[in-house]
Motif scaffolding. Structure first.
Motif, PDB file in Angstrom:
ATOM      1  N   HIS A  69       0.687  -1.247  -0.015  1.00 37.06           N
ATOM      2  CA  HIS A  69       0.124   0.086   0.037  1.00 37.06           C
ATOM      3  C   HIS A  69       0.977   1.416   0.085  1.00 37.06           C
ATOM      4  O   HIS A  69       0.351   2.408  -0.096  1.00 37.06           O
ATOM      5  CB  HIS A  69      -0.870  -0.008   1.064  1.00 37.06           C
ATOM      6  CG  HIS A  69      -0.405  -0.268   2.361  1.00 37.06           C
ATOM      7  ND1 HIS A  69       0.737   0.489   3.010  1.00 37.06           N
ATOM      8  CD2 HIS A  69      -0.842  -0.993   3.557  1.00 37.06           C
ATOM      9  CE1 HIS A  69       0.915   0.139   4.210  1.00 37.06           C
ATOM     10  NE2 HIS A  69       0.189  -1.085   4.463  1.00 37.06           N
ATOM     11  N   GLY A  70       2.162   1.050   0.224  1.00 36.98           N
ATOM     12  CA  GLY A  70       3.169   2.272   0.061  1.00 36.98           C
ATOM     13  C   GLY A  70       3.302   3.131   1.238  1.00 36.98           C
ATOM     14  O   GLY A  70       3.591   4.236   1.129  1.00 36.98           O
ATOM     15  N   TYR A  71       2.917   2.608   2.446  1.00 35.63           N
ATOM     16  CA  TYR A  71       2.871   3.565   3.959  1.00 35.63           C
ATOM     17  C   TYR A  71       4.043   2.823   4.544  1.00 35.63           C
ATOM     18  O   TYR A  71       4.296   1.539   4.370  1.00 35.63           O
ATOM     19  CB  TYR A  71       1.562   3.378   4.378  1.00 35.63           C
ATOM     20  CG  TYR A  71       0.482   4.143   3.825  1.00 35.63           C
ATOM     21  CD1 TYR A  71       0.495   5.648   3.899  1.00 35.63           C
ATOM     22  CD2 TYR A  71      -0.245   3.467   2.993  1.00 35.63           C
ATOM     23  CE1 TYR A  71      -0.364   6.514   3.341  1.00 35.63           C
ATOM     24  CE2 TYR A  71      -1.481   4.411   2.348  1.00 35.63           C
ATOM     25  CZ  TYR A  71      -1.141   5.839   2.404  1.00 35.63           C
ATOM     26  OH  TYR A  71      -2.191   6.579   1.833  1.00 35.63           O
ATOM     27  N   PRO A  72       4.835   3.593   5.437  1.00 36.76           N
ATOM     28  CA  PRO A  72       5.692   3.117   6.361  1.00 36.76           C
ATOM     29  C   PRO A  72       5.268   1.851   7.218  1.00 36.76           C
ATOM     30  O   PRO A  72       4.052   1.698   7.671  1.00 36.76           O
ATOM     31  CB  PRO A  72       6.314   4.099   7.124  1.00 36.76           C
ATOM     32  CG  PRO A  72       5.632   5.378   6.470  1.00 36.76           C
ATOM     33  CD  PRO A  72       4.555   4.962   5.678  1.00 36.76           C
ATOM     34  N   LEU A  73       6.424   1.025   7.594  1.00 32.17           N
ATOM     35  CA  LEU A  73       5.891   0.099   8.492  1.00 32.17           C
ATOM     36  C   LEU A  73       5.888   0.790  10.121  1.00 32.17           C
ATOM     37  O   LEU A  73       6.462   1.464  10.335  1.00 32.17           O
ATOM     38  CB  LEU A  73       6.924  -1.092   8.826  1.00 32.17           C
ATOM     39  CG  LEU A  73       7.437  -1.937   7.603  1.00 32.17           C
ATOM     40  CD1 LEU A  73       8.885  -2.654   7.798  1.00 32.17           C
ATOM     41  CD2 LEU A  73       6.285  -2.859   7.303  1.00 32.17           C
ATOM     42  N   PRO A  74       4.667   0.301  10.788  1.00 41.61           N
ATOM     43  CA  PRO A  74       4.410   0.823  12.018  1.00 41.61           C
ATOM     44  C   PRO A  74       5.849   0.657  12.737  1.00 41.61           C
ATOM     45  O   PRO A  74       6.173  -0.719  13.142  1.00 41.61           O
ATOM     46  CB  PRO A  74       3.424   0.276  12.806  1.00 41.61           C
ATOM     47  CG  PRO A  74       2.646  -0.337  11.505  1.00 41.61           C
ATOM     48  CD  PRO A  74       3.670  -0.679  10.534  1.00 41.61           C
ATOM     49  N   VAL A  75       6.302   1.542  13.722  1.00 39.53           N
ATOM     50  CA  VAL A  75       7.439   1.213  14.590  1.00 39.53           C
ATOM     51  C   VAL A  75       7.041   1.096  16.021  1.00 39.53           C
ATOM     52  O   VAL A  75       6.360   1.797  16.356  1.00 39.53           O
ATOM     53  CB  VAL A  75       8.487   2.495  14.462  1.00 39.53           C
ATOM     54  CG1 VAL A  75       9.679   2.380  15.369  1.00 39.53           C
ATOM     55  CG2 VAL A  75       9.083   2.683  13.144  1.00 39.53           C
ATOM     56  N   PRO A  76       7.478  -0.062  16.710  1.00 39.63           N
ATOM     57  CA  PRO A  76       7.074  -0.298  17.903  1.00 39.63           C
ATOM     58  C   PRO A  76       7.499   0.503  19.059  1.00 39.63           C
ATOM     59  O   PRO A  76       8.294   1.455  18.970  1.00 39.63           O
ATOM     60  CB  PRO A  76       7.354  -1.613  18.156  1.00 39.63           C
ATOM     61  CG  PRO A  76       7.867  -2.176  16.970  1.00 39.63           C
ATOM     62  CD  PRO A  76       8.284  -1.202  15.956  1.00 39.63           C
TER      63      PRO A  76
END
Length: 712
Positions: A536-543
């Motif tokens: 989808h072209g969005y960043p990975l969630p950072v914990p």
């Protein structure tokens, strides 16, 4: 005649069930080779060279046959057939010399069996070596027709005298004893043996069996064709092969071993002992032989008295026991490998993206892999197929990236395999593959699958099912190579190597590759492509980290820390599906009681590998019926829930390594409608694994940003 045929089949079945085979050497045009036999009537027809108008039969008669044993334990027979080396001096050997030569090659086995209380005398198991000449053969000694030169009794198989101790007195005693035995045999039976082999002396039942086989030679050749085709790419124990024949080739059910023997003589099947030695016996090396299971590659540790082969110490493999007993006297049938196919050209990323609807990052990775497949194949330094690593973040759409690779393999006329560690992932992928390739619906293999004997150009299987294949596929795609049970399981790694043709190609898929593969990729020793962004072209969630006491202490106190409750409430307020991961099954019930008391209006369930209702609960969670699911790492991968948040309690546990934390965090933010899901690492300590997991996620985000893959 019907009665005679029935008697023959009964005898054949008895021999097969006994897991003993005949072993012989044959001379043809001055060349020698050793063979084993499941059905000597087939070998007789083969080596006589008769009925040359029947396709599939040998047309050049042999000169001589030396039958070393009519009934030898399979493992011994296979070793004997593969270990002997032939020299010119064998032209002059008599039965005694052949007996000593064969016994020398099996000296270790014979000693071990005698030590275990087995054995049947000092000449065992080669008391009845028999020599035969065929029509037109030269004399045994290579001179006038019918002349015999018995030789000097010295073995050319190992270059040593065939006694245990090597001293002159023993040499003289052994030579004298064997010479007397040989004279007795020769005087009593020489005239009979010098009759043609086809005279029936070989079997003790006259010409009845042979005539029956000659009458059915065309049917047998056709049966060998069908059996070889059904076993193409397979590696099956005898019981499994019988099940395949019963289901797929019922017309061969009563006589399939004869068809297997003909296919073996034709070079289309290999007859192996499932457990056999791997040292260089055929090279004459002296190092100690190591037994290995040919099915799973493990070193067998068990030995037991075996009623089937009659040995007091028959080795068997414990590692793959759940798939059927693999032992030294178990027949393993493998097809001869076919040459691998190769793609002829790579595909431009734009073409790939348009054909399969891939994102720019997906298309670039697929194009790199296609370029790798188009390269000329060569054996790697490790002695296996060439390898390529597709390193894609969780949610990148790895399955869709493989579609162009599968299409290229099929277009070149090849067969492809996708292997994944878990059955539920196989069942999820099957309909997607069937939709993508409607003309080649995949064979779907897992424990209890109805497709177990189905043939398709695409096979989708759990990794354990690979143990039943051998050099079958041109393209092998191994998904989630870092996941249980594939990770750190040498048996499954061996199986994966075995299923690919030597000149085929491996594609490894992973979001968290093992450290060794990461190192090889980093230093340019492993071709690879990275997909650092989700489809989808969005960043990975950072914990984010939340400080909390160990979970077992919280459960004893009956409360959870305030910061964790605040984070949970935020997820509840935004109506997210909540994954709550714990490190131990024992914590699930206590945590469920606590959470249900705190959130009475929320549907909360727990599951683990021991939960028989696991599949149903996961389905309800995906459908939104369950709002919060307490689980272990069984759901760390392969499960996509669109609108979800992730909480990992005791994230500092030694059971959660970097890869597990990245995979669990990867359950959040997978939907284009909710790409910024929340991930919480809750723990008392800030562990190295947590730091490494967050660092890896940030690196991938930075790479995607540099390459322009993020949506603005």
């Amino acid at each position: 005649m019907l009665q005679k045929k029935r008697r023959f089949k009964a005898n054949q079945s008895q021999e097969a069930d006994g897991l003993k085979v005949a072993v012989y050497v044959v001379e043809q045009g001055g060349d020698w080779e050793a063979r084993i036999s499941l059905n000597m009537a087939v070998d007789q027809l083969w080596w006589t060279g008769r009925e040359t108008n029947v396709p599939g039969w040998n047309r050049q008669p042999a000169d001589r046959i030396v039958l070393l044993s009519r009934s030898l334990p399979l493992g011994w027979a296979v070793k004997l057939a593969t270990a002997c080396r032939f020299t010119g001096k064998m032209q002059h050997w008599d039965e005694a010399a052949w007996s000593r030569g064969a016994a020398a090659l099996l000296k270790a086995e014979i000693r071990a069996e005698q030590a275990a209380g087995g054995g049947r005398g000092r000449d065992w198991p080669f008391e009845e070596v028999e020599m035969y000449r065929l029509v037109g053969a030269k004399g045994y000694g290579g001179g006038e027709e019918g002349s015999v030169d018995w030789g000097d009794g010295r073995s050319e198989w190992t270059g040593e005298w065939m006694n245990e101790h090597g001293n002159e007195r023993t040499n003289a005693r052994v030579d004298r004893r064997i010479s007397e035995k040989a004279d007795e045999r020769v005087n009593g039976r020489r005239n009979e043996r010098e009759s043609e082999w086809t005279g029936g002396r070989m079997y003790g039942h006259g010409n009845e069996r042979t005539n029956a086989r000659v009458d059915r030679r065309e049917e047998l050749a056709a049966g060998a064709d069908r059996l070889a085709e059904a076993l193409a790419g397979r590696s099956l124990l005898q019981g499994e092969a019988e099940a395949l024949v019963a289901e797929q080739l019922p017309e061969l059910a009563g006589n399939w071993l004869a068809a297997a023997q003909l296919a073996y003589l034709q070079g289309r099947l290999r007859l192996e002992a499932a457990v056999c030695g791997t040292a260089g016996a055929a090279l004459g090396l002296r190092r100690r032989e190591v037994l290995r299971c040919l099915r799973c590659g493990s070193v067998p540790t068990g030995r037991t008295a075996c009623a089937a082969c009659g040995l007091a110490g028959c080795a068997y493999c414990e590692a793959c026991l759940a798939l059927g007993r693999s032992r030294a006297c178990a027949l393993l049938l493998r097809s001869a490998p076919l040459p691998a196919v190769r793609c002829t050209a790579g595909v431009a990323p734009t073409v790939t993206a348009r054909r399969w609807g891939l994102s720019a990052a997906q298309a670039a990775a697929a194009a790199a892999a296609l370029g790798f497949l188009a390269e000329p194949r060569k054996r790697s330094a490790a002695g296996g197929p060439e390898r390529f690593l597709l390193w894609a973040v969780t949610g990148a759409g790895k399955t869709e990236i493989t579609f162009p690779l599968l299409e290229a393999a099929l277009a070149a006329g090849g067969r492809a395999l996708i292997a994944t560690p878990r059955r539920d992932v196989v069942l999820e992928l099957a309909p997607r593959l069937a939709k993508a390739f409607p003309a080649d619906v995949p064979a779907v293999l897992y424990g209890g699958s109805e497709d177990r004997w189905s043939r398709s150009r695409i096979t989708l299987a759990t990794t354990h099912q690979l143990l039943r294949f051998n050099q079958a596929f041109d393209l092998v795609i191994i998904d989630e190579i870092d996941a249980f049970p594939y990770h750190n399981d040498p048996m499954l790694a061996y199986a994966a190597r075995q299923v690919c043709k030597p000149e085929g190609a491996f594609i490894y898929l992973s979001a968290t590759p093992p450290v060794e593969l990461q190192r090889l990729a980093r230093f340019g020793r492993l071709p690879h492509a990275r997909v650092p962004v989700r489809f989808h072209g969005y960043p990975l969630p950072v914990p984010r980290h939340v400080q909390m006491q160990p979970l077992n202490r919280c459960l004893k106190q009956g409360r959870l820390p305030k910061r964790l409750l605040q984070a949970l409430q935020h997820s509840i307020d935004r109506k997210a599906q909540i994954f709550l991961f714990v490190s131990r099954i024992a914590h699930i019930d206590g945590l469920l009681l606590l959470l249900r008391r705190m959130y009475p209006n929320l549907t909360i369930e727990g599951t683990s590998s021991k939960d028989p209702a696991r599949a149903g609960k996961v389905l309800e969670f995906r459908e939104g019926t369950i709002s919060l699911l307490v689980t272990t790492t069984i759901l760390e991968r392969g499960v996509t829930v669109p609108h979800s948040d992730v909480f990992i309690l005791d994230a500092d546990s030694g059971l959660f390594d970097e890869a597990a934390l990245v995979q669990m965090a990867g359950r959040a933010g997978r939907s284009k409608d909710d790409p910024a899901g929340n991930v919480i690492f809750a723990s008392a300590e800030w562990s190295r694994s947590q730091r490494a997991a967050i660092s890896q996620i940030r690196r991938m985000n930075a790479m995607a940003r540099r390459q322009g893959y993020f949506k603005s």
